[in-house]
Design an enzyme around this catalytic site. Structure first.
Site, PDB file in Angstrom:
ATOM      1  CD  GLN A 223      -3.222  -4.351   6.958  1.00 15.07           C
ATOM      2  OE1 GLN A 223      -3.098  -3.449   6.129  1.00 15.07           O
ATOM      3  NE2 GLN A 223      -3.923  -5.439   6.704  1.00 15.07           N
TER       4      GLN A 223
ATOM      5  CG  ASP B 129      -9.559   0.084   5.707  1.00  9.21           C
ATOM      6  OD1 ASP B 129      -9.451  -0.332   4.537  1.00  9.21           O
ATOM      7  OD2 ASP B 129      -8.807  -0.263   6.639  1.00  9.21           O
TER       8      ASP B 129
ATOM      9  CE  LYS C 277      -3.722  -2.464   2.291  1.00  5.68           C
ATOM     10  NZ  LYS C 277      -4.287  -2.922   3.570  1.00  5.68           N
TER      11      LYS C 277
END
Ligand code: NAP
Length: 311
Positions: free
Chosen positions: A108, A131, A64
Site C-alpha cells: 500500500q 498493482d 481489499k
C-alpha cells in the site's frame, strides 16, 4: 469485451454505474475462483503490506482484504509499524515472493519517507505484482510484449470506457489529465494500445479547456475538486472521473465532508454522453480489478488459461 453499451450504462442519464460493473466482475472472479479450487485445488492468494497507520490507507487495505476473503481467496495482511526499517519491509516482500500460497502482493502506497518506494516496488516479483507498478510490467504494458500486470485503476477505467463506447475505440480522440505513474501514464498507454489518439495533460499544459474540448474520451486523474467544468467537455463525450477529493459539506452539518471528483459532475452530466459518478464510479472498479489481477496471477503462475472476467 462488450460490443454494445451495457445495461450498467443508463442510456438516458448516461451514468456509468461503476459499482454495478465492479459487482459483475467480482461475481465472475468468485465463480472462477470456485472453479479453480474444484478443478485444480488452487486457491488464489493475495497479500497486502501496510507500513504505518495512515487512516485512508487502513480503510483501503481493509476493504481489499475483506473483498479477497469474500471471494474465497487466501488473504494475508502484514501491518508494520511506521518506523519499520526499509530492510525489514524488503524482507517481508521477499518472504511473500517465496510463499507459494501467495500469488499477488500489494504494498500500500504511500510508504513512509525513510522507505525508498522504487526499491520496494522493484523487490516485488513481477508475476506477483498485482498493482502493475514494477518496471518490468510497465515496460510490457508500453511495448505490448509479454504478459503485463496492468495497474488496477487504469484497467478499471478501460472497462468502463468500453462499456460506454463499445468494443472499438479506434481513431477516437482521448485526453488523460494527470501523468502519475499509477493512473495517468498507464491510462494513456492503454488508450494508445486501443488506437486512440491520446493527449496527456498536466499542470504545465497550456489552455487545458481547449484540449479537453477536442476529446471524445476524457479521463481526469488530477486530485483537484471539480476542476474540469461542464463547458470544457465535448458534447457526447465519455467522461471518466478518477479524482477522489474530500471537501467541506457544511450543508450536512458542522465539520461534515463529502467526496467529489475532478469533474464538476452536475455541469458535465448535461453535456457528456456518459459519465462516472464520484463515489460509485472508478473507486469500486479499482478493487474489482485487483481481485481480477490476483486471479490472473494465480492462473499464470500455474500455467492455466487466464479467464476473461471483465467482458
Ligand atoms: P498525483 O500523483 O498527485 O498526480 C496528479 C496529476 O495531476 C499530476 O500529473 C499533475 O501534473 C496533474 N495536475 C495537477 N494540477 C493540475 C492542473 N491544474 N491542471 C492539469 N493537471 C494538473 O495523483 P494520482 O495519484 O494520479 O491521483 C489523481 C486523483 O485520482 C486523486 O484525486 C486520487 O485520490 C484519485 N485516485 C483515485 C483512485 C480510485 O481508485 N478511484 C485511484 C488512484 C487515484 P504534474 O505532473 O505536472 O504535477
Amino acid at each position: 469485451m462488450a460490443s454494445v453499451p451495457s445495461s450498467s450504462v443508463d442510456p438516458v442519464a448516461g451514468l456509468i454505474d461503476g459499482r454495478a460493473i465492479a459487482g459483475e466482475i467480482t461475481a465472475r472472479v468468485g465463480a472462477e475462483t470456485r472453479r479453480l479450487k474444484d478443478a485444480h485445488g488452487l486457491v488464489p492468494g493475495l497479500a497486502v503490506v501496510l507500513v504505518g497507520y495512515d487512516p485512508a490507507s487502513q480503510i483501503y487495505v481493509g476493504s481489499k482484504g475483506r473483498k479477497a476473503e469474500e471471494l474465497g481467496f487466501h488473504s494475508v495482511q502484514h501491518t508494520l509499524p511506521a518506523d519499520t526499517p526499509e530492510s525489514d519491509v524488503l524482507a517481508v516482500v521477499e518472504s511473500l515472493n517465496l510463499d507459494p500460497a501467495v500469488n499477488g502482493i500489494l504494498v500500500q502506497l504511500p510508504l513512509p519517507d525513510h522507505v525508498d518506494t522504487a526499491k520496494v516496488i522493484e523487490a516485488v516479483r513481477p508475476d506477483k505484482d498485482v498493482d502493475g507498478f514494477h518496471p518490468i510490467n510497465v515496460g510490457r504494458l508500453v511495448t505490448g510484449s509479454g504478459a503485463a500486470m496492468v495497474p488496477c485503476t487504469p484497467a478499471g477505467c478501460m472497462v468502463l470506457i468500453r462499456r460506454a463506447v463499445g468494443a472499438s475505440l479506434s481513431g477516437l480522440d482521448a485526453i488523460v489529465v494527470g501523468r502519475s505513474n499509477i493512473v495517468g501514464k498507464p491510462m494513456a498507454h492503454l488508450l494508445v494500445r486501443e488506437s486512440c489518439t491520446v493527449t496527456v495533460a498536466h499542470s504545465r499544459t497550456r489552455d487545458l479547456a481547449s484540449a479537453v474540448r477536442r476529446a471524445d474520451i476524457l479521463v481526469a486523474a488530477v486530485g483537484r475538486p471539480e476542476m474540469v467544468r461542464g463547458d470544457w467537455i465535448k458534447p457526447g463525450a465519455t467522461v471518466i472521473d478518477v479524482g477522489m477529493n474530500r471537501i467541506p459539506a457544511p450543508e450536512r452539518g458542522e465539520g461534515k465532508t463529502r467526496l467529489v471528483g475532478d469533474v464538476a459532475f452536475a455541469e458535465a452530466r448535461r453535456v457528456a454522453g456518459a459519465i462516472t459518478p464520484v463515489p460509485g464510479g472508478v473507486g469500486p472498479m479499482t478493487i474489482a480489478m485487483l481481485m481480477a489481477n490476483t486471479l490472473v496471477a494465480a492462473c499464470r503462475q500455474h500455467g492455466l488459461p487466464v479467464p476473461d472476467v471483465t467482458g
